[in-house]
Design a protein around this motif. Structure first.
Motif, mmCIF file in Angstrom:
data_model
loop_
_atom_site.group_PDB
_atom_site.id
_atom_site.type_symbol
_atom_site.label_atom_id
_atom_site.label_comp_id
_atom_site.label_asym_id
_atom_site.label_seq_id
_atom_site.Cartn_x
_atom_site.Cartn_y
_atom_site.Cartn_z
ATOM 1 N N GLY A 1 53.931 -46.746 30.507
ATOM 2 C CA GLY A 1 54.686 -46.049 29.469
ATOM 3 C C GLY A 1 53.781 -45.610 28.340
ATOM 4 N N ILE A 2 54.358 -44.823 27.449
ATOM 5 C CA ILE A 2 53.619 -44.273 26.313
ATOM 6 C C ILE A 2 54.406 -44.548 25.034
ATOM 7 N N ILE A 3 53.684 -44.934 23.994
ATOM 8 C CA ILE A 3 54.270 -44.964 22.644
ATOM 9 C C ILE A 3 53.620 -43.821 21.879
ATOM 10 N N ILE A 4 54.436 -42.883 21.411
ATOM 11 C CA ILE A 4 53.872 -41.713 20.719
ATOM 12 C C ILE A 4 54.798 -41.312 19.583
ATOM 13 N N GLU A 5 54.200 -40.713 18.588
ATOM 14 C CA GLU A 5 54.956 -40.388 17.391
ATOM 15 C C GLU A 5 55.743 -39.082 17.486
ATOM 16 N N CYS A 6 56.805 -39.003 16.700
ATOM 17 C CA CYS A 6 57.505 -37.746 16.461
ATOM 18 C C CYS A 6 58.079 -37.855 15.051
#
Ligand SMILES: [Zn+2]
Length: 333
Positions: free
Chosen positions: A244-249
């Motif tokens: 999985g990925i943790i990414i900002e928005c």
């Protein structure tokens, strides 16, 4: 009779095999506890993601905008109920959790919403390694732990160095073992509106998890950092090793490119994730993406989370599984 016996033996062997592989599948993967979800405004709920091997009691804190309040909120949400804390009559439960569960820090950059919790807890929780790129550690050293903004509790910089924390410089692309966690990490630089930020590829054996600190889209940043990162992780996606990925928005789509200041909107995040999927060359339907660093809005109307989730879902042609990070949430990838 004998063939029936053989069938029974075969049945039980298969059952044991299935149970064993299920247990094995359980042992893989990662557990993420959101200690702080937001990218500003809300003190007590700023970027901090506790990452553990699934089933492990201890792990690394990915950014440290909020520490103590995040541990308390996660404990109230029963995230730590199954943890066996070491016997420590001198510590409160929160103290014991902070001392034991967080074994080390990985900092993407030194903006306050990523380090304030570490600064606040530092006099009472010494001895933990701080891993970051040299540019990030030099800001910590010169501008935070410098006896002006905060006492110099670290092991280099303005004298006297009190030596409660040790800085570990990361070299981009080189793997380091994260002390006390069973995990290793590789740092990749990101472009964050003129500031160097960092993505961490964290591994447990062949299993991997990708965390991105603050970043803008390549096009707006005039950068190739995300393109380079997608090339690095594409083989792991093809091999089903990336969980999985943790990414900002940070903002919704009403934000203009000129006012992004090194952050993402749903439209830009979707474009970057499509670029990742195309680089990997395989479908990424249901691939988990934990959306971090949303900036709460002080204007009337729907909360920022709701607007951003709706905009992500509306443009989600590739079928990513978007999960909006909330403080106290426990996610298993
Ligand atoms: Zn930030």
């Amino acid at each position: 009779m004998r063939s029936m016996l053989r069938q029974i033996v075969l049945f039980f062997s298969l059952a044991i095999l299935v149970m064993f592989s299920a247990a094995n599948a359980l042992a893989r993967g990662f557990e993420i506890t959101v200690l702080g979800a937001h990218g500003g405004l809300e003190d007590g709920n700023l970027s901090a993601y506790l990452l553990r091997e699934q089933g492990a009691d201890v792990g690394v804190l990915l950014d440290a905008g909020t520490v103590m309040n995040g541990i308390m909120k996660a404990d109230e949400a029963h995230d730590f109920d199954r943890i066996a804390l070491p016997y420590d009559p001198a510590s409160s439960r929160v103290g014991a959790l902070i001392h034991h569960v967080i074994q080390s820090y990985l900092l993407s950059h030194a903006h306050l919403d990523h380090v304030a919790g570490l600064m606040a807890i530092s006099p009472d929780d010494p001895g933990k390694p701080i891993y970051a790129l040299p540019s990030v550690l030099s800001v910590m050293q010169d501008h935070l732990f410098n006896h002006r903004v905060w006492p110099n509790l670290a092991d280099r910089g303005v004298k006297p160095t009190l030596g409660l924390f040790h800085y570990h410089e990361l070299m981009p692309g080189h793997s380091v073992t994260l002390a006390g966690t069973g995990l290793s990490a590789v740092a990749y630089p990101l472009s964050h509106g003129g500031v160097e930020s960092t993505a961490f590829l964290v591994r447990s054996g062949s299993d991997a998890m990708l965390y991105l600190g603050d970043t803008g889209p390549d096009t707006v940043e005039h950068s190739h950092d995300l393109e380079a990162l997608w090339k690095e992780v594409a083989p792991l996606i093809r091999a089903h090793e990336l969980h999985g990925i943790i990414i900002e928005c940070s903002y919704d789509n009403s934000r203009s490119d000129k006012q992004l200041y090194g952050h993402m909107t749903p439209a830009w995040l979707l474009r970057e994730l499509t670029s990742l999927r195309m680089t990997a060359g395989v479908p990424m339907k249901d691939f988990p993406v934990l959306v971090s660093h949303i900036k709460p809005s002080l204007t009337a109307g729907l909360p920022a989370e709701a607007r951003i989730k709706a905009q992500l879902d509306a443009g989600n042609a590739d079928g990513f599984r978007f999960i909006i990070a909330r403080q106290g949430m426990n996610v298993v990838f």
